[in-house]
Motif scaffolding. Structure first.
Motif, PDB file in Angstrom:
ATOM      1  N   ARG A  47      25.854  18.299  58.903  1.00 35.66           N
ATOM      2  CA  ARG A  47      26.881  18.193  59.960  1.00 35.66           C
ATOM      3  C   ARG A  47      28.215  17.710  59.393  1.00 35.66           C
ATOM      4  O   ARG A  47      29.276  18.191  59.784  1.00 35.66           O
ATOM      5  CB  ARG A  47      26.418  17.237  61.051  1.00 35.66           C
ATOM      6  CG  ARG A  47      25.318  17.800  61.909  1.00 35.66           C
ATOM      7  CD  ARG A  47      24.933  16.822  62.985  1.00 35.66           C
ATOM      8  NE  ARG A  47      23.771  17.287  63.721  1.00 35.66           N
ATOM      9  CZ  ARG A  47      23.189  16.588  64.661  1.00 35.66           C
ATOM     10  NH1 ARG A  47      23.627  15.382  64.975  1.00 35.66           N
ATOM     11  NH2 ARG A  47      22.137  17.084  65.289  1.00 35.66           N
ATOM     12  N   SER A  48      28.146  16.745  58.481  1.00 40.35           N
ATOM     13  CA  SER A  48      29.383  16.231  57.874  1.00 40.35           C
ATOM     14  C   SER A  48      30.086  17.316  57.074  1.00 40.35           C
ATOM     15  O   SER A  48      31.314  17.447  57.125  1.00 40.35           O
ATOM     16  CB  SER A  48      29.071  15.049  56.960  1.00 40.35           C
ATOM     17  OG  SER A  48      28.476  14.017  57.693  1.00 40.35           O
ATOM     18  N   THR A  51      31.728  19.744  59.444  1.00 42.19           N
ATOM     19  CA  THR A  51      32.906  19.121  60.047  1.00 42.19           C
ATOM     20  C   THR A  51      34.065  19.078  59.060  1.00 42.19           C
ATOM     21  O   THR A  51      35.204  19.395  59.416  1.00 42.19           O
ATOM     22  CB  THR A  51      32.568  17.695  60.521  1.00 42.19           C
ATOM     23  OG1 THR A  51      31.489  17.772  61.453  1.00 42.19           O
ATOM     24  CG2 THR A  51      33.762  17.032  61.176  1.00 42.19           C
TER      25      THR A  51
END
Length: 87
Positions: A47-48, A51
């Protein structure tokens, strides 16, 4: 001066290993973590990464739009040498 040189050398060193062994880092880290962390950390890392990628792409788009519209505005106002200013 020395601080900048050390930072540059460290950045090149880390970049080499991140590019060389990048895909193997997350599986290695997962094997090192106990219990539930071994499932949560890869999900958080994915997810990081998504993002961060979205942020970088949006910043590039904003920079492109700024350059185009500021250049057009300067050209409409008749500012001399607009093209060399914007390049």
């Amino acid at each position: 001066m020395a601080n900048g040189l050390i930072t540059a050398v460290l950045a090149v060193f880390l970049m080499f290993f991140f590019l060389k062994d990048g895909p193997r880092f997350l599986p290695w880290l997962t094997r090192q973590l106990p219990g539930r962390l071994s499932a949560d950390v890869p999900a958080i890392a994915l997810r990081s990464w998504k993002t961060l990628g979205s942020f970088v792409r949006s910043q590039a788009l904003v920079g492109l739009l700024d350059a185009v519209f500021i250049g057009l505005g300067l050209w409409i106002l008749g500012v001399p040498l607009v093209l060399p200013w914007r390049c």
